[in-house]
Design a protein around this motif. Structure first.
Motif, short mmCIF file in Angstrom:
data_model
loop_
_atom_site.label_atom_id
_atom_site.label_comp_id
_atom_site.label_asym_id
_atom_site.label_seq_id
_atom_site.Cartn_x
_atom_site.Cartn_y
_atom_site.Cartn_z
N SER A 139 -62.13 -2.51 47.59
CA SER A 139 -62.88 -1.39 48.14
C SER A 139 -63.96 -0.87 47.19
N GLN A 140 -63.75 -0.95 45.90
CA GLN A 140 -64.74 -0.44 44.95
C GLN A 140 -65.97 -1.34 44.82
N TYR A 141 -65.94 -2.51 45.45
CA TYR A 141 -67.05 -3.46 45.32
C TYR A 141 -68.01 -3.46 46.51
N PHE A 142 -67.78 -2.58 47.48
CA PHE A 142 -68.65 -2.53 48.66
C PHE A 142 -69.80 -1.54 48.49
N GLY A 143 -70.09 -1.18 47.29
CA GLY A 143 -71.17 -0.25 46.97
C GLY A 143 -70.97 0.24 45.55
N PHE A 144 -71.47 1.43 45.27
CA PHE A 144 -71.33 2.02 43.93
C PHE A 144 -70.32 3.16 43.98
N THR A 145 -69.44 3.21 42.98
CA THR A 145 -68.49 4.32 42.89
C THR A 145 -69.21 5.55 42.33
N ALA A 146 -68.57 6.70 42.44
CA ALA A 146 -69.15 7.95 41.92
C ALA A 146 -69.39 7.83 40.40
N ASP A 147 -68.45 7.23 39.68
CA ASP A 147 -68.62 7.07 38.23
C ASP A 147 -69.82 6.18 37.91
N GLU A 148 -70.00 5.10 38.68
CA GLU A 148 -71.16 4.22 38.46
C GLU A 148 -72.47 4.96 38.75
N ILE A 149 -72.49 5.73 39.81
CA ILE A 149 -73.69 6.48 40.16
C ILE A 149 -74.02 7.50 39.07
N ASN A 150 -73.00 8.22 38.61
CA ASN A 150 -73.23 9.20 37.54
C ASN A 150 -73.80 8.52 36.30
N GLY A 151 -73.23 7.38 35.93
CA GLY A 151 -73.72 6.63 34.77
C GLY A 151 -75.17 6.19 34.93
N LEU A 152 -75.51 5.69 36.12
CA LEU A 152 -76.88 5.25 36.37
C LEU A 152 -77.86 6.43 36.32
N LEU A 153 -77.48 7.53 36.94
CA LEU A 153 -78.36 8.71 36.94
C LEU A 153 -78.59 9.23 35.52
N ILE A 154 -77.54 9.25 34.72
CA ILE A 154 -77.67 9.70 33.33
C ILE A 154 -78.54 8.73 32.55
N SER A 155 -78.30 7.41 32.72
CA SER A 155 -79.07 6.40 31.99
C SER A 155 -80.56 6.49 32.25
N PHE A 156 -80.92 6.84 33.48
CA PHE A 156 -82.33 6.90 33.85
C PHE A 156 -82.89 8.33 33.81
N GLY A 157 -82.12 9.26 33.24
CA GLY A 157 -82.59 10.63 33.13
C GLY A 157 -82.87 11.29 34.48
N GLN A 158 -82.06 10.94 35.48
CA GLN A 158 -82.30 11.45 36.84
C GLN A 158 -81.10 12.21 37.40
N TYR A 159 -80.21 12.67 36.52
CA TYR A 159 -79.00 13.33 37.00
C TYR A 159 -79.32 14.55 37.86
N HIS A 160 -80.44 15.17 37.62
CA HIS A 160 -80.85 16.33 38.41
C HIS A 160 -81.11 15.98 39.88
N ARG A 161 -81.19 14.71 40.20
CA ARG A 161 -81.45 14.26 41.58
C ARG A 161 -80.17 13.79 42.29
N LYS A 162 -79.01 14.12 41.70
CA LYS A 162 -77.74 13.65 42.26
C LYS A 162 -77.54 14.12 43.70
N LYS A 163 -77.81 15.37 44.00
CA LYS A 163 -77.64 15.89 45.37
C LYS A 163 -78.54 15.15 46.35
N GLU A 164 -79.76 14.86 45.94
CA GLU A 164 -80.69 14.11 46.79
C GLU A 164 -80.14 12.71 47.07
N LEU A 165 -79.63 12.06 46.04
CA LEU A 165 -79.05 10.73 46.20
C LEU A 165 -77.84 10.79 47.13
N GLU A 166 -76.99 11.79 46.96
CA GLU A 166 -75.82 11.93 47.83
C GLU A 166 -76.22 12.11 49.28
#
Length: 192
Positions: A150-177
């Protein structure tokens, strides 16, 4: 009857375009000393979209063989949304035509293909033995309802958080959600 043919013809043209685009991505084969003259001519024919149904149904087999010859390792064959042409065929009343084509395409690409390392398909239609896969005997079907993958059919919340932090875009989390959240596969919430 003419409408059926015209609709299948349009879908077939679209399939030729998608496949030609993929073959063109591998233009290194045209200058490879490991690919013979006839295979290079076949590549050019596919890219020009001057192929019939039989030639197109063998294109994934042919391309994977050429990639194997060029690189010395079997490619991984990934077909995303394999079922879109089938759904279109059903809705536009040329189902028999598209099923025959897809059965031949996937039999050549997956069953009779010794040149791939492995292949996988994604789609929403249920895979059954009576369908286009009736000629394949080693299928492993993994549904979004299973817990194991089940965790391989997209990105998990932890993966998304890591990606947003890595790209300095965590402030856009609500938009992504708002765009990608809301899926639950097995026991896992997924961004897809």
């Amino acid at each position: 009857k003419d409408i059926k043919y015209q609709t299948w013809a349009n879908t077939f043209d679209a399939l030729k375009t998608v496949i030609a685009k993929e073959v063109k991505r591998h233009s290194e084969l045209l200058s490879s000393d490991k690919i013979d003259y006839y295979d290079k001519k076949q590549i050019e024919k596919i890219i020009s979209k001057n192929v019939n149904e039989v030639e197109l149904s063998n294109v994934l087999l042919d391309l994977s063989e050429m990639l194997y010859k060029h690189y010395g390792i079997g490619p991984v064959l990934i077909v995303d949304e394999y079922d879109v042409p089938i759904q279109q065929g059903y809705m536009m009343q040329y189902y028999e035509k598209v099923i025959l084509f897809m059965r031949n395409l996937f039999s050549a690409a997956l069953k009779d293909n010794k040149y791939i390392s492995f292949g996988f398909l994604t789609g929403i239609l249920r895979v059954s033995k009576e369908s286009i896969f009736s000629g394949l005997n080693n299928l492993h079907v993994h549904s979004v309802l299973e817990h194991r993958y089940s965790q391989y059919f997209g990105f998990t919340a932890d993966e998304i958080n890591g990606l947003l932090i890595s790209f300095g875009q965590y402030h856009r989390k609500k938009e992504l959600e708002s765009w990608y959240d809301g899926y639950r596969f097995g026991n896992t919430d997924i961004y897809n």
